[in-house]
Design an enzyme around this catalytic site. Structure first.
Site, PDB file in Angstrom:
ATOM      1  N   SER A   1       8.045 -22.680 -15.770  1.00  0.00           N
ATOM      2  CA  SER A   1       7.806 -22.468 -17.197  1.00  0.00           C
ATOM      3  C   SER A   1       6.753 -23.456 -17.680  1.00  0.00           C
ATOM      4  O   SER A   1       5.629 -23.443 -17.185  1.00  0.00           O
ATOM      5  CB  SER A   1       9.117 -22.612 -17.975  1.00  0.00           C
ATOM      6  OG  SER A   1       8.936 -22.282 -19.338  1.00  0.00           O
ATOM      7  N   THR A   2       7.091 -24.339 -18.603  1.00  0.00           N
ATOM      8  CA  THR A   2       6.117 -25.272 -19.157  1.00  0.00           C
ATOM      9  C   THR A   2       5.468 -26.115 -18.062  1.00  0.00           C
ATOM     10  O   THR A   2       6.147 -26.756 -17.280  1.00  0.00           O
ATOM     11  CB  THR A   2       6.786 -26.203 -20.181  1.00  0.00           C
ATOM     12  OG1 THR A   2       7.508 -25.420 -21.123  1.00  0.00           O
ATOM     13  CG2 THR A   2       5.750 -27.057 -20.898  1.00  0.00           C
TER      14      THR A   2
ATOM     15  N   HIS B   1       7.238 -18.120 -17.286  1.00  0.00           N
ATOM     16  CA  HIS B   1       7.479 -17.775 -18.680  1.00  0.00           C
ATOM     17  C   HIS B   1       6.142 -17.701 -19.426  1.00  0.00           C
ATOM     18  O   HIS B   1       5.435 -18.698 -19.541  1.00  0.00           O
ATOM     19  CB  HIS B   1       8.374 -18.823 -19.347  1.00  0.00           C
ATOM     20  CG  HIS B   1       9.751 -18.861 -18.780  1.00  0.00           C
ATOM     21  ND1 HIS B   1      10.548 -19.989 -18.850  1.00  0.00           N
ATOM     22  CD2 HIS B   1      10.490 -17.927 -18.130  1.00  0.00           C
ATOM     23  CE1 HIS B   1      11.725 -19.721 -18.274  1.00  0.00           C
ATOM     24  NE2 HIS B   1      11.698 -18.488 -17.827  1.00  0.00           N
TER      25      HIS B   1
ATOM     26  N   MET C   1      11.038 -26.163 -19.167  1.00  0.00           N
ATOM     27  CA  MET C   1      12.109 -26.539 -20.078  1.00  0.00           C
ATOM     28  C   MET C   1      13.346 -25.699 -19.847  1.00  0.00           C
ATOM     29  O   MET C   1      13.275 -24.572 -19.364  1.00  0.00           O
ATOM     30  CB  MET C   1      11.662 -26.350 -21.523  1.00  0.00           C
ATOM     31  CG  MET C   1      10.592 -27.307 -21.988  1.00  0.00           C
ATOM     32  SD  MET C   1      10.278 -27.121 -23.768  1.00  0.00           S
ATOM     33  CE  MET C   1       9.661 -25.452 -23.835  1.00  0.00           C
TER      34      MET C   1
ATOM     35  N   ASP D   1      16.794 -22.101 -17.148  1.00  0.00           N
ATOM     36  CA  ASP D   1      16.590 -20.792 -16.536  1.00  0.00           C
ATOM     37  C   ASP D   1      16.280 -20.958 -15.050  1.00  0.00           C
ATOM     38  O   ASP D   1      15.401 -21.742 -14.676  1.00  0.00           O
ATOM     39  CB  ASP D   1      15.444 -20.052 -17.232  1.00  0.00           C
ATOM     40  CG  ASP D   1      15.338 -18.604 -16.777  1.00  0.00           C
ATOM     41  OD1 ASP D   1      16.363 -18.031 -16.375  1.00  0.00           O
ATOM     42  OD2 ASP D   1      14.222 -18.052 -16.837  1.00  0.00           O
TER      43      ASP D   1
END
Length: 351
Positions: free
Chosen positions: A173-174, A200, A293, A296
């Site tokens: 993600s991030t 994401h 973050m 998930d």
């Protein structure tokens, strides 16, 4: 007493500033510090009381959002949530924003803006709450030069490759856009198993992201389409706003791209992919969870581990946000904790 998250909004639209100020003022999770019509005005105000999270537009007078984002991440790294009218044509801008360290992106329409913002309150506040927990670090530089080009017809090469019985599943993600670039650009086409990826990212941006990676990687990288086969030398990235699952038919793997509810606040969700990989590939899979973050992917990685797959997490030192890897490690489902620069070695030759 729970500490409130200090939020500052930078947007040249008076309507956006008004609506967002009302949203954050009415929510007890936040302390609304104020707003500004551009980054120059914002810096004057923020220096008196620096926010925990900045909600930032892209197109603004005097200084655009990307220039400001780069300045902030260089001088005073701070969680930033982009809230902008990024169209499909602006997807490269969104990818650049994520490369520069933006935690999340909320896309807003050019018309019906006030209604949209009111309807998207939960998504926006969730994004800001998640961003507040991020430990923002200076991002690593991209691993390739601008002159780097792959001199081969990758489509022709791919068509001659056979189905693989080994699968690598990656969730991030991030910070993941640059992390994936670091990993995928180091993979040789002839020694890389089929790869399925959830990053994401908003709808329509994943196609531009995949095309960019494809242009700098030796392996083929593309946005997944329903029914795509997973073969050696190919990485498939789940499209934004769709879940991707792995299925098996005999010795061949393929992906299904489906709609459905958010899972762990996300669509695509890493958990959805990992769980399907556990079921369809079992011990023939390798799961890798990287910077991001939240949590998930942690539950899905547990299921992959229980199914016999080898599991890997990016280490804290090289993660932009050590949320997803940390949660997976905490659940005891990680076999190896590796720095970003070593992750590609766990992929090469696995197939």
């Amino acid at each position: 007493m729970k500490k409130k998250i200090k939020v500052f909004v930078i947007d040249d639209s008076a309507v956006v500033r008004q609506v967002l100020s009302e949203i954050f003022k009415e929510d007890s999770n936040f302390q609304f510090l104020g707003s500004a019509s551009d980054p120059i005005f914002a810096l004057d105000k923020m220096n008196n009381d620096w926010p925990d999270v900045i909600v930032l537009d892209i197109e603004m007078p005097r200084m655009d959002g990307l220039s400001f984002l780069k300045k902030i991440m260089t001088e005073r790294p701070t969680p930033v949530v982009i809230c902008s009218t990024l169209t499909t044509e602006g997807s490269e801008t969104a990818i650049l924003a994520m490369n520069l360290g933006a935690c999340d992106i909320i896309t807003k329409p050019k018309i019906g803006l006030k209604d949209f913002l009111n309807e998207s309150t939960i998504a926006l506040t969730d994004a800001v709450i998640a961003a507040a927990s991020a430990t923002i670090k200076h991002l690593p530089k991209p691993s390739h030069s601008n002159e780097f080009k792959i001199q081969l017809d990758k489509k022709q090469e791919l068509s001659s490759l056979q189905a693989t019985e080994k699968i690598v599943a990656i969730g991030t993600s991030t910070g993941g856009t640059i992390a994936l670039e670091h990993v995928l650009t180091k993979l040789p086409k002839d020694k890389t198993p089929g790869i399925v990826i959830v990053q994401h990212m908003p709808e329509k941006f994943t196609e531009a992201f995949a095309k960019r990676l494809d242009s700098i990687c030796e392996i083929v990288v593309r946005e997944a389409k329903h029914g795509d086969r997973v073969v050696k030398g190919l990485a498939l990235i789940a499209p934004g706003n769709k879940h991707m699952t792995l299925k098996r038919s005999g010795a061949q793997y393929f992906v299904e791209v489906v709609d459905g509810p958010l899972v762990n606040r996300h669509k695509p969700s890493v958990d959805v992919l990992f769980r399907s990989v556990a079921k369809s590939a079992g011990k023939n899979a390798r799961g890798i969870i990287m910077t991001g973050m939240g949590d998930d992917g942690a539950s899905g990685l547990v299921e992959m581990k229980e199914a016999g797959a080898e599991t890997i997490a990016q280490n804290e030192e090289t993660s932009v946000v050590f949320g997803m890897p940390k949660e997976a490690i905490k659940r005891g489902c990680v076999d190896h904790i590796l720095p970003l620069g070593e992750i590609h070695k766990s992929i090469v030759g696995f197939g």
